[in-house]
Enzyme design. Structure first.
Site, PDB file in Angstrom:
ATOM      1  N   ARG A  53       0.833  -1.195   0.000  1.00  7.77           N
ATOM      2  CA  ARG A  53       0.000   0.000   0.000  1.00  7.77           C
ATOM      3  C   ARG A  53       0.872   1.251   0.000  1.00  7.77           C
ATOM      4  O   ARG A  53       2.008   1.232   0.499  1.00  7.77           O
ATOM      5  CB  ARG A  53      -0.907   0.015   1.233  1.00  7.77           C
ATOM      6  CG  ARG A  53      -1.843  -1.183   1.349  1.00  7.77           C
ATOM      7  CD  ARG A  53      -2.625  -1.135   2.646  1.00  7.77           C
ATOM      8  NE  ARG A  53      -3.567  -2.245   2.773  1.00  7.77           N
ATOM      9  CZ  ARG A  53      -3.304  -3.394   3.372  1.00  7.77           C
ATOM     10  NH1 ARG A  53      -2.103  -3.597   3.925  1.00  7.77           N
ATOM     11  NH2 ARG A  53      -4.214  -4.356   3.441  1.00  7.77           N
ATOM     12  N   LYS A  78      -2.184  -2.373   7.433  1.00  9.10           N
ATOM     13  CA  LYS A  78      -3.571  -2.219   7.845  1.00  9.10           C
ATOM     14  C   LYS A  78      -3.854  -3.161   9.012  1.00  9.10           C
ATOM     15  O   LYS A  78      -3.349  -4.283   9.041  1.00  9.10           O
ATOM     16  CB  LYS A  78      -4.501  -2.540   6.672  1.00  9.10           C
ATOM     17  CG  LYS A  78      -5.853  -1.857   6.740  1.00  9.10           C
ATOM     18  CD  LYS A  78      -6.580  -2.021   5.416  1.00  9.10           C
ATOM     19  CE  LYS A  78      -7.877  -1.259   5.415  1.00  9.10           C
ATOM     20  NZ  LYS A  78      -8.599  -1.404   4.131  1.00  9.10           N
ATOM     21  N   HIS A 153      -3.168   3.793  -6.140  1.00  8.82           N
ATOM     22  CA  HIS A 153      -3.514   2.546  -5.468  1.00  8.82           C
ATOM     23  C   HIS A 153      -3.695   1.401  -6.459  1.00  8.82           C
ATOM     24  O   HIS A 153      -3.542   0.230  -6.095  1.00  8.82           O
ATOM     25  CB  HIS A 153      -4.790   2.733  -4.640  1.00  8.82           C
ATOM     26  CG  HIS A 153      -5.159   1.534  -3.828  1.00  8.82           C
ATOM     27  ND1 HIS A 153      -4.424   1.115  -2.724  1.00  8.82           N
ATOM     28  CD2 HIS A 153      -6.173   0.630  -3.958  1.00  8.82           C
ATOM     29  CE1 HIS A 153      -4.974   0.030  -2.205  1.00  8.82           C
ATOM     30  NE2 HIS A 153      -6.033  -0.281  -2.932  1.00  8.82           N
ATOM     31  N   ARG A 156      -1.258  -1.492  -6.941  1.00  3.93           N
ATOM     32  CA  ARG A 156      -1.430  -2.666  -6.066  1.00  3.93           C
ATOM     33  C   ARG A 156      -2.363  -3.682  -6.713  1.00  3.93           C
ATOM     34  O   ARG A 156      -2.084  -4.881  -6.701  1.00  3.93           O
ATOM     35  CB  ARG A 156      -1.974  -2.189  -4.716  1.00  3.93           C
ATOM     36  CG  ARG A 156      -2.249  -3.262  -3.674  1.00  3.93           C
ATOM     37  CD  ARG A 156      -2.518  -2.563  -2.346  1.00  3.93           C
ATOM     38  NE  ARG A 156      -3.193  -3.406  -1.372  1.00  3.93           N
ATOM     39  CZ  ARG A 156      -2.584  -4.213  -0.518  1.00  3.93           C
ATOM     40  NH1 ARG A 156      -1.275  -4.335  -0.553  1.00  3.93           N
ATOM     41  NH2 ARG A 156      -3.271  -4.917   0.367  1.00  3.93           N
ATOM     42  N   HIS A 187      -3.886  -8.810   3.503  1.00  2.00           N
ATOM     43  CA  HIS A 187      -5.338  -8.872   3.633  1.00  2.00           C
ATOM     44  C   HIS A 187      -5.719  -9.773   4.812  1.00  2.00           C
ATOM     45  O   HIS A 187      -5.107 -10.818   5.024  1.00  2.00           O
ATOM     46  CB  HIS A 187      -5.972  -9.433   2.353  1.00  2.00           C
ATOM     47  CG  HIS A 187      -5.992  -8.450   1.233  1.00  2.00           C
ATOM     48  ND1 HIS A 187      -6.047  -8.816  -0.093  1.00  2.00           N
ATOM     49  CD2 HIS A 187      -5.962  -7.091   1.242  1.00  2.00           C
ATOM     50  CE1 HIS A 187      -6.058  -7.729  -0.862  1.00  2.00           C
ATOM     51  NE2 HIS A 187      -6.018  -6.671  -0.068  1.00  2.00           N
ATOM     52  N   TYR A 196      -9.944  -7.864  -5.608  1.00  2.00           N
ATOM     53  CA  TYR A 196      -8.870  -7.272  -6.404  1.00  2.00           C
ATOM     54  C   TYR A 196      -8.810  -7.911  -7.782  1.00  2.00           C
ATOM     55  O   TYR A 196      -8.486  -7.256  -8.766  1.00  2.00           O
ATOM     56  CB  TYR A 196      -7.520  -7.492  -5.700  1.00  2.00           C
ATOM     57  CG  TYR A 196      -7.108  -6.388  -4.761  1.00  2.00           C
ATOM     58  CD1 TYR A 196      -7.997  -5.860  -3.845  1.00  2.00           C
ATOM     59  CD2 TYR A 196      -5.811  -5.887  -4.788  1.00  2.00           C
ATOM     60  CE1 TYR A 196      -7.621  -4.861  -2.978  1.00  2.00           C
ATOM     61  CE2 TYR A 196      -5.424  -4.880  -3.915  1.00  2.00           C
ATOM     62  CZ  TYR A 196      -6.328  -4.377  -3.018  1.00  2.00           C
ATOM     63  OH  TYR A 196      -5.951  -3.379  -2.166  1.00  2.00           O
TER      64      TYR A 196
END
Length: 222
Positions: A53, A78, A153, A156, A187, A196
């Site tokens: 990210r 994250k 983004h 990614r 994730h 994705y």
């Protein structure tokens, strides 16, 4: 009227071609200073080849980039998850070259950040986003639809799709690669990784072909 809540429309990923990524990196030559040019060329390249990210990249400290061992430590992922990623030798070389330029050109501020601004401070996301959009305009990349516009983004997303395409091309098991990819991307749930991949028609076609072949083989053994 207005009684039902509106559902937010999630942006469709803009999947970059190799040529588009190369053009974006080349376009950093239009930025003002050697340090700024090197910072954005290396940052875009790292995002493209690692799938991390943007926030993770600009949060990297010098000690998180192990060039001797060829590894990145993502400490501010994250949900505060930490993970280690192995780097290709060419990526290590690019990061080493950037480090030399940074150490030579950036003001000495005592900042621990790996990627720095021309003031020697850590990069700020909004400034990174604005600079990337300037590069997008310089290169002339256009939206593919109202919901599919080139964003930083999406590097990614592009990484994730290519990882799966490579797996299918090599004859690997797709579910195994999905599990590994989900961990690599940081994730929490594989379903996030599936989303994705859902925007890539080529990938969905390959997955469909694999399923048809599996079902045909299975029916032959009944």
């Amino acid at each position: 009227m207005g009684l039902l809540p509106q559902r937010s429309v999630r942006a469709s990923p803009y999947l970059y071609s190799d040529a588009e990524i190369s053009c974006l990196i080349s376009a950093t030559a239009t930025l003002r200073t050697p340090l700024r040019r090197a910072t954005f060329a290396t940052l875009i390249g790292l995002l493209a080849v690692s799938g991390i990210r943007v926030g993770e990249a600009i949060s990297l400290d010098r000690g998180d980039v192990d060039l001797a061992g060829g590894r990145l430590t993502i400490r501010f992922g994250k949900f505060a998850k930490t993970r280690e990623l192995a780097l290709h030798p060419s990526t290590v070389q690019a990061l080493r070259s950037y480090r030399r330029i940074r150490d030579r050109s950036a003001p000495s501020t005592g900042m621990l950040a790996f990627f720095v601004s021309t003031a020697g401070t850590r990069l700020i996301y909004c400034n990174v986003h604005n600079t990337f959009q300037r590069l997008i305009r310089h290169v002339g990349l256009m939206p593919r639809s109202a919901s599919c516009r080139p964003r930083i983004h999406d590097l990614r997303h592009t990484f994730a799709v290519r990882a799966m395409l490579d797996a299918y091309a090599a004859g690997e098991d797709g579910q195994t690669r999905i599990t590994l990819l989900s961990t690599w991307l940081g994730h929490v749930h594989p379903r996030d990784t599936y989303w994705y991949l859902s925007a890539a028609p080529e990938l969905m076609a390959l997955a469909g072909q694999r399923l048809e072949a599996h079902l045909a083989t299975g029916s032959g053994h009944r």
